[in-house]
Design an enzyme around this catalytic site. Structure first.
Site, PDB file in Angstrom:
ATOM      1  N   ASP A  49       0.841  -1.196   0.000  1.00 38.59           N
ATOM      2  CA  ASP A  49       0.000   0.000   0.000  1.00 38.59           C
ATOM      3  C   ASP A  49       0.879   1.249   0.000  1.00 38.59           C
ATOM      4  O   ASP A  49       0.634   2.212  -0.740  1.00 38.59           O
ATOM      5  CB  ASP A  49      -0.896  -0.029   1.232  1.00 38.59           C
ATOM      6  CG  ASP A  49      -2.141   0.838   1.093  1.00 38.59           C
ATOM      7  OD1 ASP A  49      -2.466   1.271  -0.037  1.00 38.59           O
ATOM      8  OD2 ASP A  49      -2.809   1.072   2.118  1.00 38.59           O
ATOM      9  N   HIS A  57      -4.252   3.056  -7.011  1.00 40.27           N
ATOM     10  CA  HIS A  57      -5.438   2.674  -6.233  1.00 40.27           C
ATOM     11  C   HIS A  57      -6.655   2.457  -7.132  1.00 40.27           C
ATOM     12  O   HIS A  57      -7.524   1.640  -6.813  1.00 40.27           O
ATOM     13  CB  HIS A  57      -5.737   3.715  -5.151  1.00 40.27           C
ATOM     14  CG  HIS A  57      -4.988   3.451  -3.874  1.00 40.27           C
ATOM     15  ND1 HIS A  57      -3.658   3.780  -3.724  1.00 40.27           N
ATOM     16  CD2 HIS A  57      -5.380   2.858  -2.707  1.00 40.27           C
ATOM     17  CE1 HIS A  57      -3.259   3.413  -2.512  1.00 40.27           C
ATOM     18  NE2 HIS A  57      -4.277   2.846  -1.879  1.00 40.27           N
ATOM     19  N   HIS A  60      -6.254  -1.040  -8.225  1.00 41.51           N
ATOM     20  CA  HIS A  60      -6.689  -1.917  -7.128  1.00 41.51           C
ATOM     21  C   HIS A  60      -8.198  -2.076  -7.147  1.00 41.51           C
ATOM     22  O   HIS A  60      -8.738  -3.183  -7.074  1.00 41.51           O
ATOM     23  CB  HIS A  60      -6.262  -1.356  -5.771  1.00 41.51           C
ATOM     24  CG  HIS A  60      -7.056  -1.911  -4.631  1.00 41.51           C
ATOM     25  ND1 HIS A  60      -8.299  -1.384  -4.260  1.00 41.51           N
ATOM     26  CD2 HIS A  60      -6.856  -2.971  -3.805  1.00 41.51           C
ATOM     27  CE1 HIS A  60      -8.792  -2.093  -3.266  1.00 41.51           C
ATOM     28  NE2 HIS A  60      -7.935  -3.053  -2.962  1.00 41.51           N
ATOM     29  N   HIS A  79      -5.507  -5.721   0.483  1.00 37.22           N
ATOM     30  CA  HIS A  79      -5.561  -4.442  -0.231  1.00 37.22           C
ATOM     31  C   HIS A  79      -4.192  -4.048  -0.769  1.00 37.22           C
ATOM     32  O   HIS A  79      -4.025  -3.746  -1.958  1.00 37.22           O
ATOM     33  CB  HIS A  79      -6.093  -3.372   0.738  1.00 37.22           C
ATOM     34  CG  HIS A  79      -5.993  -1.970   0.242  1.00 37.22           C
ATOM     35  ND1 HIS A  79      -6.946  -1.384  -0.561  1.00 37.22           N
ATOM     36  CD2 HIS A  79      -5.050  -1.012   0.439  1.00 37.22           C
ATOM     37  CE1 HIS A  79      -6.606  -0.141  -0.834  1.00 37.22           C
ATOM     38  NE2 HIS A  79      -5.457   0.115  -0.239  1.00 37.22           N
TER      39      HIS A  79
END
Length: 363
Positions: free
Chosen positions: A171, A254, A257, A271
């Site tokens: 992340d 992101h 993602h 995540h």
């Protein structure tokens, strides 16, 4: 346009800090509802209750049902009303925090965040990522303020499975790349305003810390010990990445993602594991220098983060499935719009395929 940096009221990190939780948070109220996973509540209850002993404060507990979705938020709001609490405390990991933050926002209560893992940069942010109850990304809930206190006991975090710390590195890997893209495109951060110099410096320091301490921290965490490298990576995953992404901005990593959440096979991944692949794909999409892309790939290889479709468990993904990921990543409200150029689903599809091909070269 204004420049804004966002941060929690107080960030506290250190060995044994949970033992001092009463001293850190009792000023916010007298009745605390603690929301977290069953594991996190069991792990922290004894220490929290010992800290609050003879304080006169009321402690209530409610198990989080593992998905930050509208249904769970509404359920917990009813629990808040029934318990008559005046402070929300979220313990555990990212989805538990995001749920606690959302519940506190709707109930107009202060929120305290107590991570037991360092798997995401969610603890410090004024943001909740909302999913459907099936685990598919739905939307970002932007909150008017950050948590009052983020309290990180590094001894507890170091005892968590090493995969969680590594996921947090994934992340954090995207933080500087996304902040840089927003700055180059003159885009806003998560507040809609521009990044400060401090935010960009923290985002860059986050990346540098991963490269310098990531492998050492992983090895130490495998032995459930908290070394200086582990301390540094916990701070990078939690604070540097948290301030960096929120005050620097999000972009392609992101969004990609979020796109991958449409493939059920990726739901078993954390995540940060999907974000890591998204970070490399962003570099490919932006046509960054090969040396930088290689550095990111080799970092992922060194700590065990995904950098090929096979690592993500989607080696057999069809063109149609990959296009569905690309389309979702470019959807309405997605942070793909913060890239410094117009990005189409075809562009994302091409970058995904190219990233997988590059990754295979380093296997």
């Amino acid at each position: 346009m204004s420049k804004i940096i966002m941060s929690p009221g107080r960030y506290i990190q250190g060995s044994g800090e949970l033992k001092k939780i009463k001293d850190h948070i009792e000023a916010f109220g007298k009745s605390f509802l603690i929301i977290g996973t069953d594991r996190a509540i069991k792990q922290t209850t004894s220490t929290i209750e010992t800290s609050f002993k003879e304080s006169g404060c009321k402690l209530s507990y409610e198990t989080f049902n593992r998905e930050c979705c509208v249904e769970e938020i509404e359920r917990l709001m009813k629990v808040v009303k029934a318990s008559n609490c005046d402070v929300i405390v979220g313990v555990g990991g990212g989805k538990a925090f995001d749920t606690a933050k959302a519940v506190a926002y709707y109930c107009k209560l202060p929120v305290i965040v107590v991570p037991t893992i360092a798997a995401t940069d969610a603890p410090c942010s004024a943001l909740s990522v909302i999913y459907t109850k099936e685990g598919v990304f739905s939307n970002y809930l932007l909150l008017p303020k950050n948590p009052e206190v983020v309290l990180v006991d590094t001894d507890i975090v170091a005892e968590a499975p090493v995969r969680l710390l590594v996921a947090g590195m994934g992340d954090a890997l995207a933080t500087y790349f996304e902040a840089r893209a927003c700055k180059e495109g003159n885009r806003g951060n998560m507040s809609g305003e521009k990044a400060t110099l401090a935010a960009m410096a923290l985002a860059k320091l986050c990346y540098e810390t991963l490269l310098s301490d990531g492998v050492q921290a992983m090895v130490a965490c495998e032995g459930n010990v908290c070394t200086k490298a582990v301390e540094n990576i916990i701070e990078a995953n939690t604070y540097l990445s948290g301030i960096g992404f929120e005050s620097g901005g999000l972009a392609a990593a992101h969004a990609i993602h979020d796109g991958f959440t449409v493939l059920e096979k990726t739901h078993k991944l954390y995540h940060g594991e999907k974000v890591a692949f998204g970070a490399i794909t962003e570099l490919v999409l932006e046509n960054r220098h090969l040396a930088e892309i290689e550095e990111a790939i080799l970092f992922c290889k060194s700590v065990g983060l995904p950098y090929t479709f096979s690592d993500l468990g989607v080696a057999d993904a069809t063109t149609k499935e990959l296009m569905s990921v690309a389309v979702a990543s470019c959807g309405s409200g997605e942070t793909m719009i913060n890239e410094p150029f117009v990005v189409t689903p075809r562009d994302v599809y091409a970058a995904l395929v190219a990233t997988d091909a590059l990754g295979k070269m380093y296997k």
